[in-house]
Enzyme design. Structure first.
Site, PDB file in Angstrom:
ATOM      1  N   LYS A   1     -72.489  82.538  91.341  1.00  0.00           N
ATOM      2  CA  LYS A   1     -72.735  82.954  89.646  1.00  0.00           C
ATOM      3  C   LYS A   1     -73.369  83.443  89.128  1.00  0.00           C
ATOM      4  CE  LYS A   1     -71.682  82.244  85.603  1.00  0.00           C
ATOM      5  NZ  LYS A   1     -70.396  83.084  85.102  1.00  0.00           N
TER       6      LYS A   1
ATOM      7  N   THR B   1     -72.265  75.864  85.498  1.00  0.00           N
ATOM      8  CA  THR B   1     -72.752  76.952  86.344  1.00  0.00           C
ATOM      9  C   THR B   1     -74.095  76.531  85.899  1.00  0.00           C
ATOM     10  OG1 THR B   1     -72.327  78.702  84.992  1.00  0.00           O
ATOM     11  CG2 THR B   1     -74.176  78.931  85.891  1.00  0.00           C
TER      12      THR B   1
ATOM     13  N   LYS C   1     -80.353  79.988  80.167  1.00  0.00           N
ATOM     14  CA  LYS C   1     -80.221  79.005  81.392  1.00  0.00           C
ATOM     15  C   LYS C   1     -80.537  79.937  83.002  1.00  0.00           C
ATOM     16  CE  LYS C   1     -76.790  77.413  81.575  1.00  0.00           C
ATOM     17  NZ  LYS C   1     -74.852  77.356  82.724  1.00  0.00           N
TER      18      LYS C   1
HETATM   19  P1  NAP Z   1     -70.813  74.668  75.132  1.00  0.00           P
HETATM   20  O1  NAP Z   1     -69.814  75.407  74.274  1.00  0.00           O
HETATM   21  O2  NAP Z   1     -72.576  74.732  75.137  1.00  0.00           O
HETATM   22  O3  NAP Z   1     -70.228  73.167  75.368  1.00  0.00           O
HETATM   23  C1  NAP Z   1     -70.925  72.754  76.411  1.00  0.00           C
HETATM   24  C2  NAP Z   1     -70.284  71.097  76.708  1.00  0.00           C
HETATM   25  O4  NAP Z   1     -71.714  70.164  77.673  1.00  0.00           O
HETATM   26  C3  NAP Z   1     -69.866  70.388  75.531  1.00  0.00           C
HETATM   27  O5  NAP Z   1     -69.216  69.873  75.749  1.00  0.00           O
HETATM   28  C4  NAP Z   1     -71.077  70.040  75.969  1.00  0.00           C
HETATM   29  O6  NAP Z   1     -70.763  68.551  75.012  1.00  0.00           O
HETATM   30  C5  NAP Z   1     -71.015  68.930  76.853  1.00  0.00           C
HETATM   31  N1  NAP Z   1     -72.929  68.884  77.105  1.00  0.00           N
HETATM   32  C6  NAP Z   1     -74.471  69.427  76.844  1.00  0.00           C
HETATM   33  N2  NAP Z   1     -75.746  68.355  77.288  1.00  0.00           N
HETATM   34  C7  NAP Z   1     -74.647  67.301  77.324  1.00  0.00           C
HETATM   35  C8  NAP Z   1     -75.011  65.861  77.930  1.00  0.00           C
HETATM   36  N3  NAP Z   1     -76.148  66.223  77.877  1.00  0.00           N
HETATM   37  N4  NAP Z   1     -73.856  65.273  78.253  1.00  0.00           N
HETATM   38  C9  NAP Z   1     -73.167  65.703  78.162  1.00  0.00           C
HETATM   39  N5  NAP Z   1     -72.521  66.436  77.887  1.00  0.00           N
HETATM   40  C10 NAP Z   1     -73.013  67.763  77.215  1.00  0.00           C
HETATM   41  O7  NAP Z   1     -70.718  76.030  76.863  1.00  0.00           O
HETATM   42  P2  NAP Z   1     -69.726  76.420  77.429  1.00  0.00           P
HETATM   43  O8  NAP Z   1     -69.860  77.915  76.993  1.00  0.00           O
HETATM   44  O9  NAP Z   1     -67.989  76.280  76.995  1.00  0.00           O
HETATM   45  O10 NAP Z   1     -69.875  76.775  78.542  1.00  0.00           O
HETATM   46  C11 NAP Z   1     -69.740  75.828  80.023  1.00  0.00           C
HETATM   47  C12 NAP Z   1     -70.871  75.750  80.700  1.00  0.00           C
HETATM   48  O11 NAP Z   1     -69.435  76.943  81.762  1.00  0.00           O
HETATM   49  C13 NAP Z   1     -71.888  75.950  80.923  1.00  0.00           C
HETATM   50  O12 NAP Z   1     -72.885  76.316  82.450  1.00  0.00           O
HETATM   51  C14 NAP Z   1     -71.400  78.159  81.174  1.00  0.00           C
HETATM   52  O13 NAP Z   1     -73.016  78.311  81.952  1.00  0.00           O
HETATM   53  C15 NAP Z   1     -70.130  78.629  82.041  1.00  0.00           C
HETATM   54  N6  NAP Z   1     -70.288  79.494  81.565  1.00  0.00           N
HETATM   55  C16 NAP Z   1     -69.734  79.808  80.551  1.00  0.00           C
HETATM   56  C17 NAP Z   1     -68.770  80.763  80.191  1.00  0.00           C
HETATM   57  C18 NAP Z   1     -68.433  81.254  78.397  1.00  0.00           C
HETATM   58  O14 NAP Z   1     -68.736  82.961  78.239  1.00  0.00           O
HETATM   59  N7  NAP Z   1     -69.177  80.938  77.594  1.00  0.00           N
HETATM   60  C19 NAP Z   1     -68.866  81.965  80.530  1.00  0.00           C
HETATM   61  C20 NAP Z   1     -68.855  81.498  82.544  1.00  0.00           C
HETATM   62  C21 NAP Z   1     -69.957  80.384  82.274  1.00  0.00           C
HETATM   63  P3  NAP Z   1     -71.034  68.199  73.188  1.00  0.00           P
HETATM   64  O15 NAP Z   1     -69.807  68.218  72.601  1.00  0.00           O
HETATM   65  O16 NAP Z   1     -71.618  67.032  72.843  1.00  0.00           O
HETATM   66  O17 NAP Z   1     -72.371  68.944  72.876  1.00  0.00           O
END
Ligand code: NAP
Length: 293
Positions: free
Chosen positions: A172, A97, A240
């Site tokens: 989104k 997102t 965010k």
């Molecule tokens: P998350 O668990 O916090 O995972 C974030 C991912 O991004 C991890 O793999 C992290 O790597 C990586 N990352 C962060 N900063 C980075 C950087 N500077 N360089 C490279 N990799 C980096 O988040 P998530 O819940 O999976 O969400 C991922 C995306 O989907 C976000 O944009 C979120 O808004 C969206 N989303 C989430 C949900 C939900 O319910 N969780 C639903 C819909 C959409 P590390 O492991 O090394 O930290």
């Protein structure tokens, strides 16, 4: 032969999504900034790419699921990033997102090298990701969308093609802005009921039978009243999304006082150290504000 796909970012969402692709027979090469997070995927058959560039070099299609605009940009443009290995015919699908500007920058870079780009953020959280029940909001190159349907069929229950790059990001952000505002109204209602001497569980039952019943209240209500905020959607990502949605509104002078107030509550929650908990932990902020008044 099994279709080969790269997957960058194994957080809450990415891990579940890459797992589903593996289980459905795709050959998946994974990368994560913290490389040790790849181990669990390797156990169920994934290969590892040492860098985003290595993954793109190996795979015709690469999917990314990263936290925010800066992560999405860094994975593409930093040394050993996606951009270094984009050549004609490669497809890059960013499901993170992000805002329109971020997505457009990535799109321009990928297509300038003859690659194909699709933004495809998702609606749905950890459980829908695990169950392959996401709603996919794709925009960008229609031909790549058609080619990506086998992936989307595994990851989601429905995919939309919304036209030009930016429309997926916008859709989104609108959805999550509504969600963030709802979560705040819900939290205030729970606090008001409690302070008025009403039983919270009864409030949840009443809500669930009426016109404002929804899966989010049903799922989060019981855990919130137990103060359980095990993260499905981290609060820092919800904030965010509020921030990016408000910025989208700025562009056209769309006044959104409800969303602005909700954003403040998420900011407050972050400042209280709740950013890595589930976004429903904003309830703690609402409770805290009542205590201090
Ligand atoms: P998350 O668990 O916090 O995972 C974030 C991912 O991004 C991890 O793999 C992290 O790597 C990586 N990352 C962060 N900063 C980075 C950087 N500077 N360089 C490279 N990799 C980096 O988040 P998530 O819940 O999976 O969400 C991922 C995306 O989907 C976000 O944009 C979120 O808004 C969206 N989303 C989430 C949900 C939900 O319910 N969780 C639903 C819909 C959409 P590390 O492991 O090394 O930290």
């Amino acid at each position: 032969m099994a279709m080969e796909v790269g997957f960058l970012g194994l957080g809450i969402m990415g891990k579940a999504m890459a797992t589903n692709l593996l289980r459905k027979g795709f050959k998946v090469t994974v990368w994560n900034r913290t490389l040790s997070k790849c181990d669990e995927l390797v156990e169920i058959g994934a290969s590892v790419g040492e860098t985003p560039a290595a993954v793109v070099k190996k795979c015709k299609y690469t999917i990314a699921m990263l936290s925010d605009p800066s992560a999405a940009l860094s994975v593409v443009f930093d040394t050993d990033g996606v951009f270094e290995q984009i050549v004609s015919g490669k497809g890059y699908i960013d499901m993170s997102t992000v805002d329109v500007d971020t997505s457009s920058k990535i799109s321009e870079a990928i297509t300038s090298r003859g690659g194909h780009f699709l933004e495809a953020p998702v609606s749905g959280s950890k459980k829908p990701a695990e169950d392959g029940q996401l709603v996919i909001l794709a925009a960008g190159e229609k031909a790549l969308y058609e080619e990506a349907i086998p992936f989307f069929d595994v990851l989601g229950k429905k995919s939309f093609f919304l036209g030009q790059v930016g429309n997926g990001a916008k859709m989104k952000l609108v959805v999550n802005m509504i969600m963030g505002s709802m979560m705040n109204a819900f939290s205030e209602g729970l606090v008001l009921a409690d302070r008025s001497g009403l039983d919270s569980k009864t409030l949840l039952d009443v809500l669930d039978l009426g016109a404002i019943a929804n899966p989010m209240f049903k799922l989060k209500g019981p855990t919130m009243i137990q103060n359980n905020y095990s993260p499905a959607f981290p609060l820092k990502h919800q904030q965010k999304d509020m921030r990016l949605a408000l910025a989208l509104g700025d562009a056209d002078a769309v006044s959104m006082p409800v969303a602005a107030a909700a954003n403040e509550a998420f900011k407050k929650a972050k400042s209280m150290g709740l950013g890595d908990l589930d976004f429903s932990a904003v309830y703690e902020t609402v409770k805290h504000l009542q205590r201090s008044s």
